[in-house]
Motif scaffolding. Structure first.
Motif, PDB file in Angstrom:
ATOM      1  N   PHE A 250      70.358  83.388 -18.566  1.00 10.12           N
ATOM      2  CA  PHE A 250      69.686  82.300 -19.266  1.00 10.12           C
ATOM      3  C   PHE A 250      69.559  81.104 -18.332  1.00 10.12           C
ATOM      4  O   PHE A 250      70.521  80.746 -17.643  1.00 10.12           O
ATOM      5  N   THR A 251      68.381  80.529 -18.297  1.00 15.64           N
ATOM      6  CA  THR A 251      68.129  79.341 -17.476  1.00 15.64           C
ATOM      7  C   THR A 251      67.955  78.143 -18.394  1.00 15.64           C
ATOM      8  O   THR A 251      66.922  78.024 -19.070  1.00 15.64           O
ATOM      9  N   PRO A 252      68.961  77.248 -18.465  1.00 13.87           N
ATOM     10  CA  PRO A 252      68.872  76.116 -19.391  1.00 13.87           C
ATOM     11  C   PRO A 252      67.678  75.205 -19.113  1.00 13.87           C
ATOM     12  O   PRO A 252      67.109  74.639 -20.046  1.00 13.87           O
ATOM     13  N   GLU A 253      67.306  75.056 -17.830  1.00 14.26           N
ATOM     14  CA  GLU A 253      66.216  74.138 -17.494  1.00 14.26           C
ATOM     15  C   GLU A 253      64.887  74.590 -18.096  1.00 14.26           C
ATOM     16  O   GLU A 253      64.087  73.761 -18.526  1.00 14.26           O
ATOM     17  N   THR A 254      64.650  75.889 -18.108  1.00 11.11           N
ATOM     18  CA  THR A 254      63.381  76.411 -18.622  1.00 11.11           C
ATOM     19  C   THR A 254      63.516  77.018 -20.019  1.00 11.11           C
ATOM     20  O   THR A 254      62.513  77.245 -20.692  1.00 11.11           O
ATOM     21  N   GLY A 255      64.745  77.308 -20.429  1.00 14.35           N
ATOM     22  CA  GLY A 255      64.950  77.929 -21.731  1.00 14.35           C
ATOM     23  C   GLY A 255      64.552  79.394 -21.773  1.00 14.35           C
ATOM     24  O   GLY A 255      64.309  79.947 -22.850  1.00 14.35           O
ATOM     25  N   VAL A 256      64.506  80.033 -20.600  1.00 13.68           N
ATOM     26  CA  VAL A 256      64.093  81.434 -20.515  1.00 13.68           C
ATOM     27  C   VAL A 256      65.329  82.330 -20.436  1.00 13.68           C
ATOM     28  O   VAL A 256      66.210  82.113 -19.605  1.00 13.68           O
ATOM     29  N   ALA A 257      65.377  83.329 -21.305  1.00 15.29           N
ATOM     30  CA  ALA A 257      66.459  84.312 -21.297  1.00 15.29           C
ATOM     31  C   ALA A 257      65.898  85.658 -20.849  1.00 15.29           C
ATOM     32  O   ALA A 257      64.758  86.005 -21.165  1.00 15.29           O
ATOM     33  N   SER A 258      66.699  86.395 -20.094  1.00 16.19           N
ATOM     34  CA  SER A 258      66.282  87.709 -19.602  1.00 16.19           C
ATOM     35  C   SER A 258      67.339  88.733 -19.996  1.00 16.19           C
ATOM     36  O   SER A 258      68.530  88.529 -19.744  1.00 16.19           O
ATOM     37  N   LEU A 259      66.886  89.825 -20.624  1.00 18.63           N
ATOM     38  CA  LEU A 259      67.788  90.878 -21.067  1.00 18.63           C
ATOM     39  C   LEU A 259      67.383  92.198 -20.444  1.00 18.63           C
ATOM     40  O   LEU A 259      66.208  92.561 -20.459  1.00 18.63           O
ATOM     41  N   THR A 260      68.352  92.904 -19.884  1.00 17.05           N
ATOM     42  CA  THR A 260      68.134  94.259 -19.385  1.00 17.05           C
ATOM     43  C   THR A 260      68.924  95.201 -20.281  1.00 17.05           C
ATOM     44  O   THR A 260      70.152  95.112 -20.341  1.00 17.05           O
ATOM     45  N   LEU A 261      68.213  96.078 -20.978  1.00 21.76           N
ATOM     46  CA  LEU A 261      68.834  96.898 -22.012  1.00 21.76           C
ATOM     47  C   LEU A 261      68.882  98.367 -21.624  1.00 21.76           C
ATOM     48  O   LEU A 261      68.018  98.855 -20.876  1.00 21.76           O
ATOM     49  N   PRO A 262      69.873  99.098 -22.135  1.00 21.60           N
ATOM     50  CA  PRO A 262      69.898 100.547 -21.926  1.00 21.60           C
ATOM     51  C   PRO A 262      68.838 101.220 -22.784  1.00 21.60           C
ATOM     52  O   PRO A 262      68.359 100.644 -23.768  1.00 21.60           O
ATOM     53  N   GLU A 263      68.476 102.422 -22.424  1.00 23.75           N
ATOM     54  CA  GLU A 263      67.466 103.158 -23.175  1.00 23.75           C
ATOM     55  C   GLU A 263      67.955 103.438 -24.603  1.00 23.75           C
ATOM     56  O   GLU A 263      69.156 103.605 -24.835  1.00 23.75           O
ATOM     57  N   PRO A 264      67.031 103.496 -25.568  1.00 29.51           N
ATOM     58  CA  PRO A 264      67.431 103.849 -26.931  1.00 29.51           C
ATOM     59  C   PRO A 264      68.047 105.240 -26.974  1.00 29.51           C
ATOM     60  O   PRO A 264      67.760 106.088 -26.125  1.00 29.51           O
ATOM     61  N   GLU A 265      68.877 105.471 -27.968  1.00 35.55           N
ATOM     62  CA  GLU A 265      69.530 106.765 -28.137  1.00 35.55           C
ATOM     63  C   GLU A 265      69.678 107.086 -29.612  1.00 35.55           C
ATOM     64  O   GLU A 265      69.514 106.222 -30.475  1.00 35.55           O
ATOM     65  N   VAL A 266      69.984 108.342 -29.884  1.00 33.95           N
ATOM     66  CA  VAL A 266      70.185 108.781 -31.262  1.00 33.95           C
ATOM     67  C   VAL A 266      71.625 108.461 -31.650  1.00 33.95           C
ATOM     68  O   VAL A 266      72.570 108.990 -31.069  1.00 33.95           O
ATOM     69  N   PHE A 267      71.784 107.597 -32.645  1.00 31.72           N
ATOM     70  CA  PHE A 267      73.120 107.234 -33.102  1.00 31.72           C
ATOM     71  C   PHE A 267      73.706 108.299 -34.027  1.00 31.72           C
ATOM     72  O   PHE A 267      74.901 108.604 -33.948  1.00 31.72           O
ATOM     73  N   SER A 268      72.881 108.829 -34.893  1.00 31.34           N
ATOM     74  CA  SER A 268      73.383 109.812 -35.858  1.00 31.34           C
ATOM     75  C   SER A 268      72.243 110.700 -36.333  1.00 31.34           C
ATOM     76  O   SER A 268      71.078 110.289 -36.341  1.00 31.34           O
ATOM     77  N   ALA A 269      72.592 111.919 -36.702  1.00 36.19           N
ATOM     78  CA  ALA A 269      71.648 112.871 -37.291  1.00 36.19           C
ATOM     79  C   ALA A 269      72.397 113.618 -38.389  1.00 36.19           C
ATOM     80  O   ALA A 269      73.416 114.250 -38.120  1.00 36.19           O
ATOM     81  N   ASN A 270      71.909 113.525 -39.599  1.00 38.63           N
ATOM     82  CA  ASN A 270      72.619 114.095 -40.739  1.00 38.63           C
ATOM     83  C   ASN A 270      71.664 114.801 -41.684  1.00 38.63           C
ATOM     84  O   ASN A 270      70.476 114.463 -41.767  1.00 38.63           O
ATOM     85  N   LEU A 271      72.220 115.756 -42.402  1.00 33.59           N
ATOM     86  CA  LEU A 271      71.461 116.454 -43.437  1.00 33.59           C
ATOM     87  C   LEU A 271      71.619 115.730 -44.763  1.00 33.59           C
ATOM     88  O   LEU A 271      72.685 115.175 -45.064  1.00 33.59           O
ATOM     89  N   ASP A 272      70.561 115.761 -45.542  1.00 33.16           N
ATOM     90  CA  ASP A 272      70.620 115.274 -46.915  1.00 33.16           C
ATOM     91  C   ASP A 272      71.090 116.439 -47.782  1.00 33.16           C
ATOM     92  O   ASP A 272      70.331 117.365 -48.071  1.00 33.16           O
ATOM     93  N   GLU A 273      72.350 116.390 -48.187  1.00 34.75           N
ATOM     94  CA  GLU A 273      72.944 117.519 -48.909  1.00 34.75           C
ATOM     95  C   GLU A 273      72.278 117.761 -50.248  1.00 34.75           C
ATOM     96  O   GLU A 273      72.265 118.893 -50.750  1.00 34.75           O
ATOM     97  N   ASP A 274      71.722 116.726 -50.854  1.00 35.26           N
ATOM     98  CA  ASP A 274      71.077 116.894 -52.156  1.00 35.26           C
ATOM     99  C   ASP A 274      69.750 117.628 -52.051  1.00 35.26           C
ATOM    100  O   ASP A 274      69.285 118.213 -53.045  1.00 35.26           O
ATOM    101  N   GLN A 275      69.125 117.587 -50.881  1.00 35.96           N
ATOM    102  CA  GLN A 275      67.812 118.212 -50.733  1.00 35.96           C
ATOM    103  C   GLN A 275      67.824 119.425 -49.805  1.00 35.96           C
ATOM    104  O   GLN A 275      66.802 120.103 -49.673  1.00 35.96           O
ATOM    105  N   THR A 276      68.923 119.675 -49.165  1.00 39.99           N
ATOM    106  CA  THR A 276      69.043 120.837 -48.282  1.00 39.99           C
ATOM    107  C   THR A 276      69.603 122.019 -49.081  1.00 39.99           C
ATOM    108  O   THR A 276      70.614 121.883 -49.760  1.00 39.99           O
TER     109      THR A 276
END
Length: 221
Positions: free
Chosen positions: A128-154
């Motif tokens: 973050f640069t206070p003089e300009t108010g510009v923030a820069s973020l470097t993020l990791p790639e998205p990923e699958v957090f969870s995968a689940n079956l719907d027991e009521d419909q499976t």
């Protein structure tokens, strides 16, 4: 007849001024007073003079840097998946002369959650640069957090076991695991990951604006 005035340059003891004591007494008094004042000043200011001066300065940093790290997992997309799993356990009888089957047809319904794990953001990935108010973020790639079956419909749509086949009690569990893997695979497509990135950028830019950043730049590893 008036007596003549004494010669001041003549020999003899020096004359003292009227109204004053011994010669040099006022100067001695002033010196003693000055010494007393100086001694008191040293006694009062001495510790301050001997203690080295120090100043604490802080560089303003945006609170949203801390807020980003506290979010930890940013869920940005959810995928709904319907999958039919056709699983067959082939068996042989009579010295491999007869082939039998135990088959199962599973209709699986489930969902997967996709997002960005902000706990993987490293030192230096957020600036973050206070003089300009510009923030820069470097993020990791998205990923699958969870995968689940719907027991009521499976549910198991069909199950068939040949006369000479042995019923595989683990076949349905295997079909369910296969369905979960299919859901994960569907969530990892480029289309889903692209939407997850776009949503993450929108949310983090909005968070940065709320925390005082004028502009937020998002980069991906």
């Amino acid at each position: 007849m008036t007596d003549p005035l004494p010669d001041p340059y003549a020999g003899g003891a020096p004359l003292a001024r009227a109204g004053h004591g011994k010669p040099g007494t006022p100067k001695l008094t002033l010196l003693l007073v000055a010494a007393a004042v100086l001694g008191g000043a040293v006694a009062i200011l001495g510790p301050r003079l001997l203690t080295p001066s120090s100043g604490i300065s802080s560089r303003p940093t945006p609170s949203f840097i801390t807020a980003i790290r506290e979010v930890s997992r940013l869920e940005t997309a959810e995928v709904h998946v319907e999958k039919v799993v056709d699983l067959t356990d082939k068996q042989s009888r009579f010295f491999d002369l007869v082939e039998t089957r135990d088959a199962l047809l599973l209709v699986a319904v489930g969902h997967a959650t996709v997002g960005v794990d902000l706990s993987k953001v490293r030192e230096g990935d957020v600036t973050f640069t206070p003089e300009t108010g510009v923030a820069s973020l470097t993020l990791p790639e998205p990923e699958v957090f969870s995968a689940n079956l719907d027991e009521d419909q499976t549910y198991v749509y069909a199950r068939s076991t040949d006369l000479l086949a042995k019923r595989n009690e683990h076949l349905e569990a295997s079909a369910r695991r296969e369905a979960v893997r299919a859901i994960e695979k569907a969530a990892m497509t480029s289309d889903v990951m692209g939407r997850a990135k776009a949503q993450a950028e929108r949310q983090l830019k909005a968070l940065g604006a709320q925390m005082g950043a004028k502009h937020v730049e998002i980069h991906w590893r």
